[in-house]
Design a protein around this motif. Sequence first.
Motif, mmCIF file in Angstrom:
data_model
loop_
_atom_site.group_PDB
_atom_site.id
_atom_site.type_symbol
_atom_site.label_atom_id
_atom_site.label_comp_id
_atom_site.label_asym_id
_atom_site.label_seq_id
_atom_site.Cartn_x
_atom_site.Cartn_y
_atom_site.Cartn_z
ATOM 1 N N GLU A 137 0.817 -1.207 0.000
ATOM 2 C CA GLU A 137 0.000 0.000 0.000
ATOM 3 C C GLU A 137 0.853 1.260 0.000
ATOM 4 N N ASP A 138 2.152 1.106 0.112
ATOM 5 C CA ASP A 138 3.082 2.235 0.155
ATOM 6 C C ASP A 138 3.145 2.899 -1.217
ATOM 7 N N MET A 139 2.732 4.155 -1.278
ATOM 8 C CA MET A 139 2.733 4.895 -2.546
ATOM 9 C C MET A 139 4.132 5.007 -3.140
ATOM 10 N N GLU A 140 5.147 5.014 -2.312
ATOM 11 C CA GLU A 140 6.522 5.109 -2.816
ATOM 12 C C GLU A 140 6.879 3.927 -3.708
ATOM 13 N N VAL A 141 6.356 2.758 -3.384
ATOM 14 C CA VAL A 141 6.607 1.578 -4.209
ATOM 15 C C VAL A 141 6.011 1.793 -5.597
ATOM 16 N N ALA A 142 4.795 2.294 -5.644
ATOM 17 C CA ALA A 142 4.145 2.564 -6.932
ATOM 18 C C ALA A 142 4.905 3.627 -7.713
ATOM 19 N N ILE A 143 5.283 4.694 -7.050
ATOM 20 C CA ILE A 143 6.002 5.788 -7.717
ATOM 21 C C ILE A 143 7.348 5.303 -8.238
ATOM 22 N N THR A 144 8.085 4.564 -7.418
ATOM 23 C CA THR A 144 9.383 4.032 -7.841
ATOM 24 C C THR A 144 9.218 3.108 -9.037
ATOM 25 N N SER A 145 8.202 2.261 -9.011
ATOM 26 C CA SER A 145 7.949 1.337 -10.126
ATOM 27 C C SER A 145 7.728 2.091 -11.432
ATOM 28 N N ILE A 146 6.909 3.117 -11.373
ATOM 29 C CA ILE A 146 6.611 3.911 -12.578
ATOM 30 C C ILE A 146 7.870 4.647 -13.049
ATOM 31 N N LYS A 147 8.617 5.215 -12.118
ATOM 32 C CA LYS A 147 9.853 5.923 -12.487
ATOM 33 C C LYS A 147 10.859 4.994 -13.166
ATOM 34 N N LEU A 148 10.853 3.719 -12.761
ATOM 35 C CA LEU A 148 11.795 2.756 -13.332
ATOM 36 C C LEU A 148 11.295 2.121 -14.625
ATOM 37 N N GLY A 149 10.090 2.498 -15.057
ATOM 38 C CA GLY A 149 9.623 2.036 -16.361
ATOM 39 C C GLY A 149 8.404 1.155 -16.373
ATOM 40 N N ALA A 150 7.828 0.845 -15.215
ATOM 41 C CA ALA A 150 6.578 0.077 -15.225
ATOM 42 C C ALA A 150 5.489 0.938 -15.854
ATOM 43 N N VAL A 151 4.613 0.319 -16.627
ATOM 44 C CA VAL A 151 3.543 1.088 -17.266
ATOM 45 C C VAL A 151 2.402 1.381 -16.298
ATOM 46 N N ASN A 152 2.319 0.595 -15.226
ATOM 47 C CA ASN A 152 1.274 0.832 -14.239
ATOM 48 C C ASN A 152 1.582 0.030 -12.981
ATOM 49 N N TYR A 153 0.852 0.348 -11.916
ATOM 50 C CA TYR A 153 0.966 -0.346 -10.640
ATOM 51 C C TYR A 153 -0.441 -0.750 -10.225
ATOM 52 N N VAL A 154 -0.642 -2.038 -9.978
ATOM 53 C CA VAL A 154 -1.950 -2.554 -9.590
ATOM 54 C C VAL A 154 -1.834 -3.192 -8.212
ATOM 55 N N ARG A 155 -2.705 -2.758 -7.304
ATOM 56 C CA ARG A 155 -2.732 -3.374 -5.971
ATOM 57 C C ARG A 155 -3.471 -4.686 -6.024
ATOM 58 N N LYS A 156 -2.912 -5.697 -5.380
ATOM 59 C CA LYS A 156 -3.581 -6.994 -5.287
ATOM 60 C C LYS A 156 -4.750 -6.859 -4.311
#
Length: 131
Positions: free
Chosen positions: A95-114
Amino acid sequence: MSKFPVLNSFTARPLIFIVDDDPIYHKIFSYNFKKENYNNVMIFSSGSECLKHLDKNPDVIILDYEMKGIDGIETLKRIKEYNPDIKVIMCSSQEDMEVAITSIKLGAVNYVRKNEFAYNKLRFLMKKLLN
């Protein structure tokens, strides 16, 4: 233009990697993708297993964040080093927004919470990415 052949919307059978150490998500995601006629799905239980098969040039990788060994962020970095054109969707219970932000910055097209809506979000993203 990438030096690696990446399948696209002209390809009848896109290749999807599911990378997650939880076998329940393997079953849920692969079963539902097959119902949507995404029949070319490969499942990996770790980031290192996924990395060994990048030469198959997947169209989309659904990547868990928290795994034993190489975590999702490190796996994402190595995928993008290998071929920046591979589309990666980070999928995690974090649920940590930093994980989502880091993922997107590193090139992930999106972040989906399970959660109970995760597959519906993934299905929408797959259609958007592959069509």
